[in-house]
Design a protein around this motif. Structure first.
Motif, PDB file in Angstrom:
ATOM      1  N   PRO A   1      -6.081 -10.861   4.153  1.00 53.87           N
ATOM      2  CA  PRO A   1      -5.609  -9.699   4.933  1.00 53.87           C
ATOM      3  C   PRO A   1      -5.560  -8.936   4.692  1.00 53.87           C
ATOM      4  CG  PRO A   1      -4.632 -11.577   5.606  1.00 53.87           C
ATOM      5  CD  PRO A   1      -5.436 -11.922   4.085  1.00 53.87           C
ATOM      6  N   GLU A   2      -5.631  -7.380   5.436  1.00 49.84           N
ATOM      7  CA  GLU A   2      -5.444  -5.900   4.536  1.00 49.84           C
ATOM      8  C   GLU A   2      -4.459  -5.193   5.145  1.00 49.84           C
ATOM      9  OE1 GLU A   2      -6.782  -5.147   1.608  1.00 49.84           O
ATOM     10  OE2 GLU A   2      -8.238  -7.064   1.192  1.00 49.84           O
ATOM     11  N   ASN A   3      -4.836  -4.168   4.257  1.00 51.51           N
ATOM     12  CA  ASN A   3      -3.654  -3.258   5.513  1.00 51.51           C
ATOM     13  C   ASN A   3      -2.778  -3.763   6.077  1.00 51.51           C
ATOM     14  OD1 ASN A   3      -5.447  -0.991   4.299  1.00 51.51           O
ATOM     15  ND2 ASN A   3      -6.454  -1.735   5.957  1.00 51.51           N
ATOM     16  N   ILE A   4      -2.131  -4.510   6.017  1.00 52.29           N
ATOM     17  CA  ILE A   4      -0.385  -4.894   6.653  1.00 52.29           C
ATOM     18  C   ILE A   4       0.658  -4.025   5.902  1.00 52.29           C
ATOM     19  CG2 ILE A   4       1.187  -6.632   6.347  1.00 52.29           C
ATOM     20  CD1 ILE A   4      -1.267  -7.837   4.290  1.00 52.29           C
TER      21      ILE A   4
ATOM     22  N   PRO B   1      -1.530  -7.056   9.772  1.00 47.47           N
ATOM     23  CA  PRO B   1      -2.340  -6.318   9.239  1.00 47.47           C
ATOM     24  C   PRO B   1      -3.751  -6.048  10.296  1.00 47.47           C
ATOM     25  CG  PRO B   1      -2.760  -8.971   9.020  1.00 47.47           C
ATOM     26  CD  PRO B   1      -1.682  -8.662   9.831  1.00 47.47           C
TER      27      PRO B   1
ATOM     28  N   SER C   1      -1.663  -4.516   0.927  1.00 45.32           N
ATOM     29  CA  SER C   1      -2.319  -6.253   1.034  1.00 45.32           C
ATOM     30  C   SER C   1      -1.683  -7.269   1.344  1.00 45.32           C
ATOM     31  CB  SER C   1      -4.393  -6.303   0.061  1.00 45.32           C
ATOM     32  OG  SER C   1      -3.702  -6.284  -1.535  1.00 45.32           O
ATOM     33  N   TYR C   2      -2.260  -8.542   1.551  1.00 44.77           N
ATOM     34  CA  TYR C   2      -1.541  -9.590   1.407  1.00 44.77           C
ATOM     35  C   TYR C   2      -0.727  -9.908   0.097  1.00 44.77           C
ATOM     36  CZ  TYR C   2      -0.404 -14.153   1.746  1.00 44.77           C
ATOM     37  OH  TYR C   2       0.498 -15.446   1.574  1.00 44.77           O
TER      38      TYR C   2
END
Length: 426
Positions: free
Chosen positions: A288-291, A142, A93-94
């Motif tokens: 933002p997730e799953n970057i 992301p 994550s961020y």
């Protein structure tokens, strides 16, 4: 013979520099790619299985640290990226990826993007990938995101146009009965003000600040004089929502019907005001997730990019399982259009006390409102959070009557100056 030795030495040096001969080989005989997932992941494992089945050359292995607190996760990743068995890809994550960029653990993807027919920068929502860009470089992409903001139910607030700290405090002074779901005490009010309003007291370019000046002192005085409860969470929140009480609530927006559901449950006069800001513009927090990024020291960047392309191009079949927005512009638009399609059956349901309210398709006005909220959102970086925590830590002594205003503001000024000069990295 001497020339032969020179050729051998040259070949050895070439191998050392290029990393050739150091690629990991799995038991199946494929080149092994390690993906280190610091947190999150969504449907990552499912896509890895799908990739490994179709690839004749690469096999991705998922690695997840068995630690959860921020410092431990960062320490784990820092140790792994300098180890002999360095991972090839990083996902997080961020909150973590920001530091990976700062420490140059992940590399610029621009070269890969220019050559790719599968992944293009313009494929993604600009506001969501903006935090991962520095000048012309892009360090990560992301796959999903959400937005956190403040909402309220009051005719005394100027719609969805945002507010500055003056507007925010004036409203609280004129409406002392307003209830917060979270952080409605003095400490929380100050935190709300500083999250996107700290720029009023700091010049980040010059790395200077003014926390011992009259403007900041006035802010602390006004907050302390507010008639606020001493609890951080309102336990009778559910009951208040069924009444006509003015409320300010944390607004977590992660699906296309969240705004419409809130309006159905709380009334159509719901305003998305955002967090107070320095300039009065509406500020919403982007999550933002799953970057995904490629590790700078990866020994198999070709393999890492092969999975990167596969992952980004195979997300559409998994987003029905993910409770967040897709970052891919086309996928987002397609799902938004689906949310606007008329249907005899409800799209979802809103809960208002004991009442279950059906929620139908989005109107054009509601869709435009959602898109505006997203476009106005920006992340809350850790380097700024560290400064705000420093301020809150000291200001609490004044709010709790443990120290005088002069003592507290002098200490804050001193600590903030040191932080800005020595520790600030952004």
């Amino acid at each position: 013979m001497r020339r032969l030795w020179m050729i051998v030495i040259g070949f050895v040096l070439l191998v050392a520099v290029s990393g050739c001969g150091t690629k990991r080989i799995s038991e199946s005989g494929k080149e092994e790619i390690i993906l280190l997932c610091a947190d999150g992941g969504g449907n990552l494992q499912e896509i890895i299985v799908e990739f490994n089945k179709q690839s004749d050359r690469y096999e991705v292995v998922l690695e997840m640290p068995q630690v959860t607190d921020i410092d431990s996760v960062k320490s784990y990743v820092n140790t792994r990226v300098v180890s002999k068995d360095v991972p090839d890809l990083l996902m997080s994550s961020y909150i973590y990826f920001e530091s990976f960029m700062e420490d140059k653990i992940v590399e610029d993807l621009s070269t890969y993007l220019k050559k790719s027919d599968i992944v293009k920068e313009e494929d993604y929502i600009g506001a969501v990938i903006a935090p991962f860009k520095k000048e012309q470089a892009l360090y990560g992409i992301p796959t999903s995101f959400s937005v956190t903001t403040l909402g309220c139910r009051s005719d005394k607030v100027n719609g969805d146009n945002g507010w500055d700290m003056e507007d925010f405090l004036t409203y609280l002074e004129e409406c002392p009965e307003v209830e917060f779901e979270w952080d409605g005490n003095h400490f929380g009010i100050l935190q709300h003000c500083l999250r996107y309003g700290v720029e009023s007291f700091v010049d980040f370019d010059a790395k200077s600040c003014d926390f011992d000046g009259e403007e900041f002192k006035t802010l602390l005085r006004r907050i302390k004089e507010l008639k606020r409860p001493d609890y951080s969470y309102c336990e009778n929140w559910a009951d208040l929502l069924q009444e006509e009480t003015d409320v300010i609530f944390d607004y977590y927006i992660s699906d296309f019907f969240e705004i419409q559901s809130k309006e159905a449950a709380l009334g159509e006069n719901i305003n998305i005001v955002g967090f107070p800001s320095a300039d009065g513009s509406r500020k919403n927090r982007l999550n933002p997730e799953n970057i995904l990024g490629i590790v700078s020291k990866s020994k198999n960047k070709d393999g890492a990019w092969a999975f990167f392309e596969f992952y980004m191009s195979h997300l559409d079949s998994y987003f029905d399982k993910i409770q967040e927005f897709p970052v891919n512009e086309k996928l987002f638009t397609d799902k938004l259009q689906t949310a606007m399609e008329k249907d005899e059956q409800p799209k979802t349901y809103a809960i208002a006390g004991a009442e279950v309210i059906p929620v139908y398709e989005l109107t054009t006005k509601q869709a435009d409102r959602l898109r505006r909220v997203i476009d106005e959102s920006e992340p809350f970086p850790q380097w700024k959070n560290r400064l705000i925590l420093l301020i809150l830590d000291e200001a609490n002594y004044y709010l709790s009557d443990s120290k005088t205003l002069e003592e507290v503001t002098n200490i804050i000024q001193s600590r903030a100056e040191i932080y800005l000069q020595e520790y600030l990295c952004y």
